[in-house]
Motif scaffolding. Structure first.
Motif, PDB file in Angstrom:
ATOM      1  N   TRP A  16       0.845  -1.191   0.000  1.00 39.10           N
ATOM      2  CA  TRP A  16       0.000   0.000   0.000  1.00 39.10           C
ATOM      3  C   TRP A  16       0.878   1.236   0.000  1.00 39.10           C
ATOM      4  O   TRP A  16       1.042   1.887   1.012  1.00 39.10           O
ATOM      5  CB  TRP A  16      -0.847   0.076   1.267  1.00 39.10           C
ATOM      6  CG  TRP A  16      -1.618  -1.148   1.562  1.00 39.10           C
ATOM      7  CD1 TRP A  16      -2.308  -1.919   0.685  1.00 39.10           C
ATOM      8  CD2 TRP A  16      -1.820  -1.732   2.845  1.00 39.10           C
ATOM      9  NE1 TRP A  16      -2.919  -2.933   1.344  1.00 39.10           N
ATOM     10  CE2 TRP A  16      -2.636  -2.842   2.660  1.00 39.10           C
ATOM     11  CE3 TRP A  16      -1.395  -1.392   4.126  1.00 39.10           C
ATOM     12  CZ2 TRP A  16      -3.020  -3.646   3.728  1.00 39.10           C
ATOM     13  CZ3 TRP A  16      -1.785  -2.192   5.171  1.00 39.10           C
ATOM     14  CH2 TRP A  16      -2.587  -3.297   4.966  1.00 39.10           C
ATOM     15  N   HIS A  23       5.800   9.819  -1.714  1.00 36.02           N
ATOM     16  CA  HIS A  23       6.852   9.856  -0.690  1.00 36.02           C
ATOM     17  C   HIS A  23       7.946  10.869  -1.053  1.00 36.02           C
ATOM     18  O   HIS A  23       8.462  11.567  -0.189  1.00 36.02           O
ATOM     19  CB  HIS A  23       7.437   8.455  -0.484  1.00 36.02           C
ATOM     20  CG  HIS A  23       6.546   7.594   0.374  1.00 36.02           C
ATOM     21  ND1 HIS A  23       6.342   7.846   1.705  1.00 36.02           N
ATOM     22  CD2 HIS A  23       5.792   6.507   0.089  1.00 36.02           C
ATOM     23  CE1 HIS A  23       5.502   6.944   2.211  1.00 36.02           C
ATOM     24  NE2 HIS A  23       5.153   6.118   1.255  1.00 36.02           N
ATOM     25  N   ASP A  57       8.790   0.445   2.238  1.00 34.96           N
ATOM     26  CA  ASP A  57       7.774  -0.350   1.548  1.00 34.96           C
ATOM     27  C   ASP A  57       8.391  -1.573   0.878  1.00 34.96           C
ATOM     28  O   ASP A  57       7.679  -2.496   0.490  1.00 34.96           O
ATOM     29  CB  ASP A  57       7.028   0.496   0.506  1.00 34.96           C
ATOM     30  CG  ASP A  57       5.885   1.285   1.135  1.00 34.96           C
ATOM     31  OD1 ASP A  57       5.361   0.837   2.179  1.00 34.96           O
ATOM     32  OD2 ASP A  57       5.522   2.342   0.590  1.00 34.96           O
ATOM     33  N   ARG A  60       9.061  -5.348   3.232  1.00 37.50           N
ATOM     34  CA  ARG A  60       7.938  -6.109   3.776  1.00 37.50           C
ATOM     35  C   ARG A  60       8.140  -7.619   3.757  1.00 37.50           C
ATOM     36  O   ARG A  60       7.304  -8.352   4.272  1.00 37.50           O
ATOM     37  CB  ARG A  60       6.655  -5.746   3.042  1.00 37.50           C
ATOM     38  CG  ARG A  60       6.182  -4.349   3.377  1.00 37.50           C
ATOM     39  CD  ARG A  60       5.028  -3.992   2.476  1.00 37.50           C
ATOM     40  NE  ARG A  60       4.596  -2.622   2.648  1.00 37.50           N
ATOM     41  CZ  ARG A  60       3.644  -2.229   3.501  1.00 37.50           C
ATOM     42  NH1 ARG A  60       3.052  -3.099   4.266  1.00 37.50           N
ATOM     43  NH2 ARG A  60       3.309  -0.962   3.582  1.00 37.50           N
ATOM     44  N   HIS A  69       3.597   0.391   9.293  1.00 35.04           N
ATOM     45  CA  HIS A  69       3.128   1.430   8.375  1.00 35.04           C
ATOM     46  C   HIS A  69       1.723   1.941   8.688  1.00 35.04           C
ATOM     47  O   HIS A  69       1.207   2.780   7.968  1.00 35.04           O
ATOM     48  CB  HIS A  69       3.169   0.919   6.927  1.00 35.04           C
ATOM     49  CG  HIS A  69       4.541   0.521   6.476  1.00 35.04           C
ATOM     50  ND1 HIS A  69       5.199   1.134   5.437  1.00 35.04           N
ATOM     51  CD2 HIS A  69       5.389  -0.430   6.946  1.00 35.04           C
ATOM     52  CE1 HIS A  69       6.387   0.568   5.276  1.00 35.04           C
ATOM     53  NE2 HIS A  69       6.528  -0.383   6.188  1.00 35.04           N
ATOM     54  N   HIS A 135       9.141   8.390   5.630  1.00 35.34           N
ATOM     55  CA  HIS A 135       8.228   7.379   5.088  1.00 35.34           C
ATOM     56  C   HIS A 135       7.060   7.123   6.035  1.00 35.34           C
ATOM     57  O   HIS A 135       5.895   7.143   5.649  1.00 35.34           O
ATOM     58  CB  HIS A 135       8.968   6.072   4.809  1.00 35.34           C
ATOM     59  CG  HIS A 135       8.048   5.052   4.211  1.00 35.34           C
ATOM     60  ND1 HIS A 135       7.901   4.902   2.853  1.00 35.34           N
ATOM     61  CD2 HIS A 135       7.157   4.203   4.780  1.00 35.34           C
ATOM     62  CE1 HIS A 135       6.983   3.995   2.616  1.00 35.34           C
ATOM     63  NE2 HIS A 135       6.512   3.537   3.762  1.00 35.34           N
ATOM     64  N   ASP A 139       3.018   7.937   5.837  1.00 32.08           N
ATOM     65  CA  ASP A 139       1.980   6.903   5.954  1.00 32.08           C
ATOM     66  C   ASP A 139       0.935   7.271   7.006  1.00 32.08           C
ATOM     67  O   ASP A 139      -0.251   6.963   6.848  1.00 32.08           O
ATOM     68  CB  ASP A 139       2.607   5.543   6.304  1.00 32.08           C
ATOM     69  CG  ASP A 139       3.174   4.844   5.065  1.00 32.08           C
ATOM     70  OD1 ASP A 139       3.017   5.367   3.949  1.00 32.08           O
ATOM     71  OD2 ASP A 139       3.773   3.757   5.234  1.00 32.08           O
TER      72      ASP A 139
END
Ligand SMILES: [Zn+2]
Length: 276
Positions: A16, A23, A57, A60, A69, A135, A139
């Protein structure tokens, strides 16, 4: 041989994302918000702050990364019942708490990293710590990162997450047209992430309603998969300004985070250039 690059792309594609563009925009705005004596730390490192803003991201594969996040507010009883400490979260939800998201505490941890980087006097480290902190700050400004209905699955609006976060950013946002206020000293900065989450969460009902309205007025194309140009026109007219506002706020709050980390570190000057 042809399948491999595609597979790699799928594996590394974030679940997501604000998308790289979103960003990057937050990083750019934050650097623009700094007073010169703080901004000078980033001279020559501006691109690093943008280039690494999406790194988390891509982490993950580590199963612990996903919940860093977001935070679902409903299991705690809504935005007024948010736990302020991990102990409080655990007391409320037991072993389930981590899975429900831990973004405000991750922001605190990454902010401490930035304070340490300033204290260490290392501009490259400052730039990287800023990118990573930024980041998670970004989010926290996505409304759907604060709800257990994160992809509209409970309201029959699957896909709304990327339609808002990526679809609208790609269609509506020009980074040059975004503005940011000067970063502000704030003694209570450490506890601001909870305010951001609360404000993000308040945007959810309208966001979902606008997605439903755009769908009603302009159903999906005959294949039933992609939204039509008319859907995007309607959704963009309603939610485009909200996306813009949230990106600008995220940039402003990342600017505040950098300024306050620098203040806590003792307002250091960057090390002088070696040689000539
Ligand atoms: Zn993320």
């Amino acid at each position: 041989m042809r399948i491999l690059p595609l597979l790699l792309l799928l594996v590394s594609s974030p679940l997501w994302p604000w998308g790289d563009k979103g960003h990057r925009a937050v990083s750019t705005l934050a650097l623009r918000s700094l007073p010169p004596e703080t901004g000078v730390w980033f001279a020559g490192h501006e691109a690093d702050v943008c280039d690494h803003a999406s790194d988390p991201d891509h982490w993950r594969q580590d199963r612990k990364e996903g919940p860093r996040h977001f935070m679902d507010l409903e299991p705690y009883g809504g935005p007024d019942q948010m736990p302020r400490t991990l102990e409080e979260a655990q007391a409320k939800l037991g072993g389930d708490f981590y899975r429900r998201g831990v973004v405000p505490w991750i922001i605190q941890d990454r902010w401490r990293d930035l304070v340490d980087a300033f204290r260490a006097g290392d501009p490259a480290r400052v730039a990287f710590a800023t990118a990573i902190l930024g980041h998670y700050v970004a989010d926290a400004h996505v409304p759907l990162h604060t709800t257990d209905n994160h992809d509209g699955q409970r309201t029959n609006q699957r896909g709304v997450h990327s339609r808002w976060e990526t679809g609208l950013v790609e269609r509506h946002i020009s980074v040059e047209a975004l503005t940011v206020l000067p970063a502000q000293p704030d003694k209570a900065f450490f506890y601001r992430p909870w305010d951001w989450l609360k404000a993000s969460h308040a945007l959810i009902p309208q966001l979902l309603e606008d997605d439903r309205d755009a769908d009603r007025t302009s159903p999906m194309d005959s294949r039933g998969k992609t939204r039509t140009a008319a859907y995007w026109m309607l959704f963009r007219a309603k939610q485009g300004p909200v996306v813009k506002q949230q990106l600008q706020l995220a940039g402003q709050h990342l600017g505040d985070a950098i300024l306050n980390a620098w203040i806590v570190a003792g307002r250091p000057a960057p090390p002088a250039h070696q040689g000539n």
